[in-house]
Design a protein around this motif. Structure first.
Motif, PDB file in Angstrom:
ATOM      1  N   ASN A   1       0.816  -1.488  -0.021  1.00  0.00           N
ATOM      2  CA  ASN A   1      -0.098   0.251  -0.074  1.00  0.00           C
ATOM      3  C   ASN A   1       0.776   1.190   0.318  1.00  0.00           C
ATOM      4  OD1 ASN A   1      -2.612   1.863   0.153  1.00  0.00           O
ATOM      5  ND2 ASN A   1      -1.879   2.288   2.648  1.00  0.00           N
ATOM      6  N   ARG A   2       2.034   1.432   0.826  1.00  0.00           N
ATOM      7  CA  ARG A   2       3.038   2.350   0.580  1.00  0.00           C
ATOM      8  C   ARG A   2       3.070   2.996  -0.713  1.00  0.00           C
ATOM      9  NH1 ARG A   2       3.523   0.990   5.568  1.00  0.00           N
ATOM     10  NH2 ARG A   2       5.322  -0.613   6.445  1.00  0.00           N
ATOM     11  N   LEU A   3       3.783   1.957  -1.030  1.00  0.00           N
ATOM     12  CA  LEU A   3       4.450   1.629  -2.315  1.00  0.00           C
ATOM     13  C   LEU A   3       3.661   2.511  -3.630  1.00  0.00           C
ATOM     14  CD1 LEU A   3       6.958  -0.601  -2.118  1.00  0.00           C
ATOM     15  CD2 LEU A   3       7.255   1.696  -3.121  1.00  0.00           C
ATOM     16  N   MET A   4       2.002   1.889  -3.482  1.00  0.00           N
ATOM     17  CA  MET A   4       1.046   1.827  -3.998  1.00  0.00           C
ATOM     18  C   MET A   4       0.863   3.907  -4.010  1.00  0.00           C
ATOM     19  SD  MET A   4       0.536  -1.101  -6.844  1.00  0.00           S
ATOM     20  CE  MET A   4      -0.460  -0.275  -7.046  1.00  0.00           C
ATOM     21  N   TYR A   5       0.334   4.144  -2.860  1.00  0.00           N
ATOM     22  CA  TYR A   5       0.087   5.015  -2.802  1.00  0.00           C
ATOM     23  C   TYR A   5       0.890   6.590  -3.397  1.00  0.00           C
ATOM     24  CZ  TYR A   5      -1.967   9.218  -0.199  1.00  0.00           C
ATOM     25  OH  TYR A   5      -2.047  10.418  -0.294  1.00  0.00           O
TER      26      TYR A   5
ATOM     27  N   GLU B   1      -1.785   6.513  -9.428  1.00  0.00           N
ATOM     28  CA  GLU B   1      -3.171   8.057  -9.652  1.00  0.00           C
ATOM     29  C   GLU B   1      -3.677   8.122  -8.581  1.00  0.00           C
ATOM     30  OE1 GLU B   1      -4.389   8.973 -13.210  1.00  0.00           O
ATOM     31  OE2 GLU B   1      -3.513   8.994 -14.342  1.00  0.00           O
ATOM     32  N   LYS B   2      -4.474   9.294  -7.815  1.00  0.00           N
ATOM     33  CA  LYS B   2      -4.879   9.439  -6.535  1.00  0.00           C
ATOM     34  C   LYS B   2      -6.579   8.785  -6.893  1.00  0.00           C
ATOM     35  CE  LYS B   2      -1.000  10.348  -4.418  1.00  0.00           C
ATOM     36  NZ  LYS B   2      -0.757   9.531  -3.568  1.00  0.00           N
ATOM     37  N   ASN B   3      -6.702   9.175  -8.404  1.00  0.00           N
ATOM     38  CA  ASN B   3      -8.082   8.524  -8.482  1.00  0.00           C
ATOM     39  C   ASN B   3      -8.214   6.932  -8.821  1.00  0.00           C
ATOM     40  OD1 ASN B   3      -6.727   8.497 -11.051  1.00  0.00           O
ATOM     41  ND2 ASN B   3      -8.629   9.513 -12.143  1.00  0.00           N
ATOM     42  N   SER B   4      -7.236   6.729  -8.863  1.00  0.00           N
ATOM     43  CA  SER B   4      -7.153   4.767  -9.018  1.00  0.00           C
ATOM     44  C   SER B   4      -6.387   4.551  -7.563  1.00  0.00           C
ATOM     45  CB  SER B   4      -5.489   4.395 -10.002  1.00  0.00           C
ATOM     46  OG  SER B   4      -6.135   5.099 -11.444  1.00  0.00           O
TER      47      SER B   4
ATOM     48  N   GLY C   1      -9.599  -4.183   0.835  1.00  0.00           N
ATOM     49  CA  GLY C   1     -10.591  -3.907   0.325  1.00  0.00           C
ATOM     50  C   GLY C   1     -11.724  -4.836  -1.240  1.00  0.00           C
ATOM     51  N   HIS C   2     -11.229  -5.998  -1.269  1.00  0.00           N
ATOM     52  CA  HIS C   2     -11.336  -6.976  -2.205  1.00  0.00           C
ATOM     53  C   HIS C   2     -12.769  -7.090  -2.482  1.00  0.00           C
ATOM     54  CE1 HIS C   2     -10.259  -8.626  -5.447  1.00  0.00           C
ATOM     55  NE2 HIS C   2     -10.424  -9.968  -5.344  1.00  0.00           N
TER      56      HIS C   2
ATOM     57  N   GLY D   1      -3.698   1.814  -2.503  1.00  0.00           N
ATOM     58  CA  GLY D   1      -3.581   3.699  -2.681  1.00  0.00           C
ATOM     59  C   GLY D   1      -4.244   4.365  -3.125  1.00  0.00           C
ATOM     60  N   LEU D   2      -5.434   4.395  -1.426  1.00  0.00           N
ATOM     61  CA  LEU D   2      -6.443   5.282  -1.196  1.00  0.00           C
ATOM     62  C   LEU D   2      -5.541   5.943  -0.418  1.00  0.00           C
ATOM     63  CD1 LEU D   2      -9.412   3.411  -1.240  1.00  0.00           C
ATOM     64  CD2 LEU D   2      -8.336   5.357  -2.919  1.00  0.00           C
ATOM     65  N   ASP D   3      -4.543   5.396   1.152  1.00  0.00           N
ATOM     66  CA  ASP D   3      -4.395   6.001   2.017  1.00  0.00           C
ATOM     67  C   ASP D   3      -3.007   6.017   1.647  1.00  0.00           C
ATOM     68  OD1 ASP D   3      -4.462   7.136   4.607  1.00  0.00           O
ATOM     69  OD2 ASP D   3      -3.752   5.371   5.045  1.00  0.00           O
ATOM     70  N   ASP D   4      -2.426   6.939   2.848  1.00  0.00           N
ATOM     71  CA  ASP D   4      -0.637   6.463   2.588  1.00  0.00           C
ATOM     72  C   ASP D   4      -0.660   5.490   4.150  1.00  0.00           C
ATOM     73  OD1 ASP D   4      -1.059   8.209   5.261  1.00  0.00           O
ATOM     74  OD2 ASP D   4       0.188   9.821   4.767  1.00  0.00           O
ATOM     75  N   GLY D   5      -0.752   5.131   4.223  1.00  0.00           N
ATOM     76  CA  GLY D   5      -0.525   3.727   5.292  1.00  0.00           C
ATOM     77  C   GLY D   5      -1.165   4.277   7.043  1.00  0.00           C
ATOM     78  N   GLY D   6      -1.987   5.718   7.481  1.00  0.00           N
ATOM     79  CA  GLY D   6      -2.842   5.542   9.064  1.00  0.00           C
ATOM     80  C   GLY D   6      -3.864   4.824   8.383  1.00  0.00           C
ATOM     81  N   VAL D   7      -4.886   5.234   7.995  1.00  0.00           N
ATOM     82  CA  VAL D   7      -5.268   5.386   8.028  1.00  0.00           C
ATOM     83  C   VAL D   7      -5.823   3.688   7.430  1.00  0.00           C
ATOM     84  CG1 VAL D   7      -8.747   4.294   6.567  1.00  0.00           C
ATOM     85  CG2 VAL D   7      -7.440   7.425   7.721  1.00  0.00           C
ATOM     86  N   PHE D   8      -5.170   3.361   6.869  1.00  0.00           N
ATOM     87  CA  PHE D   8      -4.953   1.523   6.170  1.00  0.00           C
ATOM     88  C   PHE D   8      -4.443   0.984   6.761  1.00  0.00           C
ATOM     89  CE2 PHE D   8      -2.684  -1.940   3.848  1.00  0.00           C
ATOM     90  CZ  PHE D   8      -3.588  -2.009   3.194  1.00  0.00           C
ATOM     91  N   ASP D   9      -3.116   1.489   7.774  1.00  0.00           N
ATOM     92  CA  ASP D   9      -2.873   0.123   9.077  1.00  0.00           C
ATOM     93  C   ASP D   9      -3.627  -0.069  10.516  1.00  0.00           C
ATOM     94  OD1 ASP D   9      -0.473  -0.289   7.275  1.00  0.00           O
ATOM     95  OD2 ASP D   9       0.637   1.063   8.532  1.00  0.00           O
ATOM     96  N   SER D  10      -4.429   1.236   9.973  1.00  0.00           N
ATOM     97  CA  SER D  10      -5.971   0.195  11.365  1.00  0.00           C
ATOM     98  C   SER D  10      -6.666   0.018  10.957  1.00  0.00           C
ATOM     99  CB  SER D  10      -6.008   2.541  12.121  1.00  0.00           C
ATOM    100  OG  SER D  10      -7.020   3.595  10.708  1.00  0.00           O
TER     101      SER D  10
END
Length: 168
Positions: free
Chosen positions: A89-93, A97-100, A122-123, A147-156
């Protein structure tokens, strides 16, 4: 583009004593972001990834290729699906592009202990189907697409779960 995309998917199914593992990809369009993969994690473990890039066409296929490379490079160093997806996720972010985004289910099967550990970014839920007399269930750990978040929300939000595999 379709030929290139299909060549990036596994060319053969893994052969593992006591397990029947197979995959197939039938894209709805000529080319897109559908993805699955098997990751060799040594003699006793195998990683299984199922993913889908938002959108269709060549851009989705390019992001699928990127996702495959990032996943493969981080999966071998870690036996936690949650940690692998967090790194991806961190690398994808930083890259897409921010809409992907990319939705993904990633699991690790331990052949020795007959356990499977998994996370879902999210699958769509994965269906666990047993013998005819048993009910099917959806595997739905919490998670946000890659790719939607830099990691804060994603990881939590991202959860990792485990269950025992048995015959059937």
């Amino acid at each position: 583009a379709r030929t290139v995309q299909m060549k990036l998917l596994p060319k053969e199914n893994p052969v593992l004593g006591g397990f029947d593992i197979a995959g197939i990809c039938l894209p709805a369009y000529e080319v897109g972001g559908d993805y699955y993969d098997f990751v060799n994690l040594g003699e006793t473990k195998i990683g299984i990834a199922i993913g889908d890039v938002s959108g269709k066409g060549v851009p989705a296929a390019i992001y699928m290729t990127l996702t495959k490379g990032i996943l493969q490079s981080h999966a071998e160093e870690n036996i936690s699906p949650k940690n692998v997806l967090s790194k991806v996720n961190r690398l994808m972010y930083k890259t897409i592009e921010k809409n992907s985004f990319v939705s993904m289910f990633y699991a690790i099967i331990d052949l020795k202990t007959k356990k499977i550990r998994y996370s879902r970014a999210g699958h769509n839920p994965v269906i666990l189907a047993g013998l005819r007399d048993e009910k099917q269930e959806f595997l739905t750990p919490k998670g946000v697409a890659l790719g939607l978040d830099d990691g804060g929300v994603f990881d939590s939000v991202l959860e990792e779960r485990e269950f025992d595999l048995r015959s059937g």
